[in-house]
Design a protein around this motif. Sequence first.
Motif, PDB file in Angstrom:
ATOM      1  N   ALA A   1       0.832  -1.210   0.000  1.00  0.00           N
ATOM      2  CA  ALA A   1       0.000   0.000   0.000  1.00  0.00           C
ATOM      3  C   ALA A   1       0.866   1.260   0.000  1.00  0.00           C
ATOM      4  O   ALA A   1       0.583   2.237  -0.707  1.00  0.00           O
ATOM      5  CB  ALA A   1      -0.921  -0.008   1.214  1.00  0.00           C
ATOM      6  N   ALA A   2       1.945   1.234   0.795  1.00  0.00           N
ATOM      7  CA  ALA A   2       2.846   2.385   0.843  1.00  0.00           C
ATOM      8  C   ALA A   2       3.555   2.575  -0.488  1.00  0.00           C
ATOM      9  O   ALA A   2       3.800   3.708  -0.925  1.00  0.00           O
ATOM     10  CB  ALA A   2       3.858   2.203   1.967  1.00  0.00           C
ATOM     11  N   GLN A   3       3.917   1.443  -1.155  1.00  0.00           N
ATOM     12  CA  GLN A   3       4.539   1.538  -2.473  1.00  0.00           C
ATOM     13  C   GLN A   3       3.619   2.224  -3.464  1.00  0.00           C
ATOM     14  O   GLN A   3       4.041   3.092  -4.233  1.00  0.00           O
ATOM     15  CB  GLN A   3       4.889   0.139  -2.991  1.00  0.00           C
ATOM     16  CG  GLN A   3       6.212  -0.388  -2.506  1.00  0.00           C
ATOM     17  CD  GLN A   3       6.600  -1.629  -3.293  1.00  0.00           C
ATOM     18  OE1 GLN A   3       5.762  -2.305  -3.872  1.00  0.00           O
ATOM     19  NE2 GLN A   3       7.868  -1.916  -3.328  1.00  0.00           N
ATOM     20  N   LYS A   4       2.362   1.807  -3.448  1.00  0.00           N
ATOM     21  CA  LYS A   4       1.399   2.405  -4.375  1.00  0.00           C
ATOM     22  C   LYS A   4       1.206   3.886  -4.079  1.00  0.00           C
ATOM     23  O   LYS A   4       1.112   4.712  -4.996  1.00  0.00           O
ATOM     24  CB  LYS A   4       0.065   1.665  -4.274  1.00  0.00           C
ATOM     25  CG  LYS A   4       0.109   0.249  -4.817  1.00  0.00           C
ATOM     26  CD  LYS A   4      -1.241  -0.440  -4.690  1.00  0.00           C
ATOM     27  CE  LYS A   4      -1.192  -1.855  -5.263  1.00  0.00           C
ATOM     28  NZ  LYS A   4      -2.495  -2.556  -5.114  1.00  0.00           N
ATOM     29  N   ALA A   5       1.155   4.231  -2.794  1.00  0.00           N
ATOM     30  CA  ALA A   5       1.020   5.637  -2.421  1.00  0.00           C
ATOM     31  C   ALA A   5       2.256   6.429  -2.849  1.00  0.00           C
ATOM     32  O   ALA A   5       2.142   7.567  -3.332  1.00  0.00           O
ATOM     33  CB  ALA A   5       0.813   5.762  -0.916  1.00  0.00           C
ATOM     34  N   GLY A   6       3.450   5.812  -2.674  1.00  0.00           N
ATOM     35  CA  GLY A   6       4.680   6.477  -3.088  1.00  0.00           C
ATOM     36  C   GLY A   6       4.707   6.743  -4.578  1.00  0.00           C
ATOM     37  O   GLY A   6       5.096   7.832  -5.027  1.00  0.00           O
TER      38      GLY A   6
END
Length: 556
Positions: free
Chosen positions: A379-384
Motif C-alpha cells: 500500500a505504501a509503495q502504491k502511495a509512493g
Amino acid sequence: MVRFAVQKPAEDAGKAWPAIAIGLFVAFGGVLYGYDTGTISGILAMDYWQNLFSTGYVNTKGHKDVSPSQSSAIVSILSAGTFFGSLGSPFLADTIGRRFALIASSWVFILGVILQTAATALPLFLAGRFFAGFGVGLISALIPLYQSETAPKWIRGAIVGAYQFAITIGLLLAAVVDYATQYRQDTGSYRIPVAVQFAWAIILISGMLLLPETPRFLIKRGQHDKAANSLSKLRRIEPKHAAIESELREIQANHDYEMSIGTSTYLDCFRGPMLKRQLTGMGLQALQQLTGINFIFYYGTQYFKNSGIQDPFTIQMITSCINVVSTIPGLWAVDKLGRRPLLLWGAVGMCISQFLVAMLGTLTTGQDSLGNIIVYNVAAQKAGIAFVCIYIFFFASTWGPLAWVVTGEIYPLKTRAKSLSMTTATNWLLNWAIAYATPYLVNYGEGYANLQSKIFFVWFGACFICISFVYFFIYETKGWSLEEVDELYSEVTSARKSASWTPSTTFAQRQAVTSTADGGVTTAADVSESAPAEKPDLTSEQHSDGLSHHDENPTV
C-alpha cells in the motif's frame, strides 16, 4: 477572469500561425534530448545488454552486469558532452546563424548515434554517448534561442515551453521502445532503441533547411533587408509593411544601444546589471535539475525494480505518459497566468510531493545484510508511486517548460547567445552531477551511501529552496517583447514589483529623441519613417531623466 484560449492581440498586424508553426516545429528538437536521456534507463536494465557489456561484475542477484561506477559513467558522460556542447553553441549561433547552427549540431548528434549503434563494448558506447551529448548540448541551447527570437510576444511562453513538451514526448517514446525490445536476446535489444534516433535528427535537419533565419540575428549582422524578409515570412505580410518596419526599428534601436557601450564577451555577462540576470538564469536551470526529475527518468526503472515493484518498465511508461500530458496545461497557463505564480506554486507542489515520497519509502521499506529489499508495504509503495506521479505533474506543468521560457527571454540581444549557453551548461552540469552521484548515493555496498528512498529528502530540500528563489529573483515577463523585457530589468530593481510594471517608452522612441537632441544625427532607427506614437511624447526634461536612468543601468 482568465479566458481558456490565448488570443492574438487585435493590434498585431499579419498572421500569427506561421511563427507559431515554425516555433513548434523547432521544438521538435526536444525529442532528441528527451529520447536520448530517457532510453538509457531501460537499456541499463536489459538482461542481454548487461551480459554483453559486463566486464566481470556480478550484481546482488547473481546476474552479470556493469558495476555501479560503470553505470554512473554511462549515464553521466552524456551530460558531460552536453555541458561542453552548450558552452560551444554561441560560436556557431553568432557565426553561421541560429538556423545553420541547429543543422550542424544535428550532424554531431548523428555521429554519436552511429558510434552507440555500432558498439558491442563499453569504450565505443561511451564515446558515442559523449558525442551524442555534445550534439544535444548544442541543440538544447540553440532551440530556445531560435524560438525566442521568432515567436510573437503574446504567445512566446507557450512556444518556448513546447520545447519541454517535446522533451517529454521523447522520454515517452524512449520508454515505449525500451519496453518493446527489453526481452530480445540479441543486439537488437539496445540497437533498435538507439538507432531510432537517426529519424529524429533527419526530421530536424530537413525542416531547418526550409525555415528562415531569425530577424534579430540578421539585424545583429547588419542585414536589414534580409531581416525584413525573414520577419515578413513569420508574419505573412509585405517586408515594407508599417508593422514590419516598426518592429525592426525597435530591434535595431535596442541593438544599436547595446553596441554603443561596446562588444560583448563572456565576462560581460557577469558585469553590472547583467550579473543579476545571468545568475537568475543559471540558478533557475540548476534548481530545475535539483528537483530530482532526472533521477526518475535516468534511474527510475532500476529504482522501482530494486524497490520490489514487479513491472518497473510499466511504471516508467506511466510516469512518462503523465509527464507528457501534464505539460499541456503549463503551456496554456504560462501566457495567461504568468511566469512567477506558476513557478511559485509548482515549487510548493513539488516540495510536498517529494517529502511524502521520502517518508513513505523510508518508513515502510527494510533491507537484509546484503542490501536486498526484504520488507516493503504494498500500500505504501502504491502511495509512493502516486506521489511521484503528482510530483511529475507539478514539475511538467511549471518548472519543466518555464525554466526554458524564462532563460530564453531575460537576456539582451548582445549577450543572448552567450548567456543562454551558460544557463544551459548549468542545467547540464547539474544533470551530470546528479547522474554521476546517484548510484553512489542510492546503492548498497562499500563506498556507497545506501540512501534508497531517503534520496527524496535531498530533492525535497532543493524544492524548498525553489520557493524562495522564485519569490526573490524571478521577474514577471508575460506579454512583453524581448526589448521590453530588457527595459523591465533596467527600471525595476525588485522581482516582487515586476508584475505591475509597464514600459514608458520604446528604444526606438528614445533613440529618435537622442538623434534630435544631438542635432539631427541619423541613426539606424531612422532608416524608415517613425512609427505612430503609442505613448505620450517626452519632454526634454523627461528624456534627460530617461537617459540618465539607462546610463546608470546599462544593458550589457
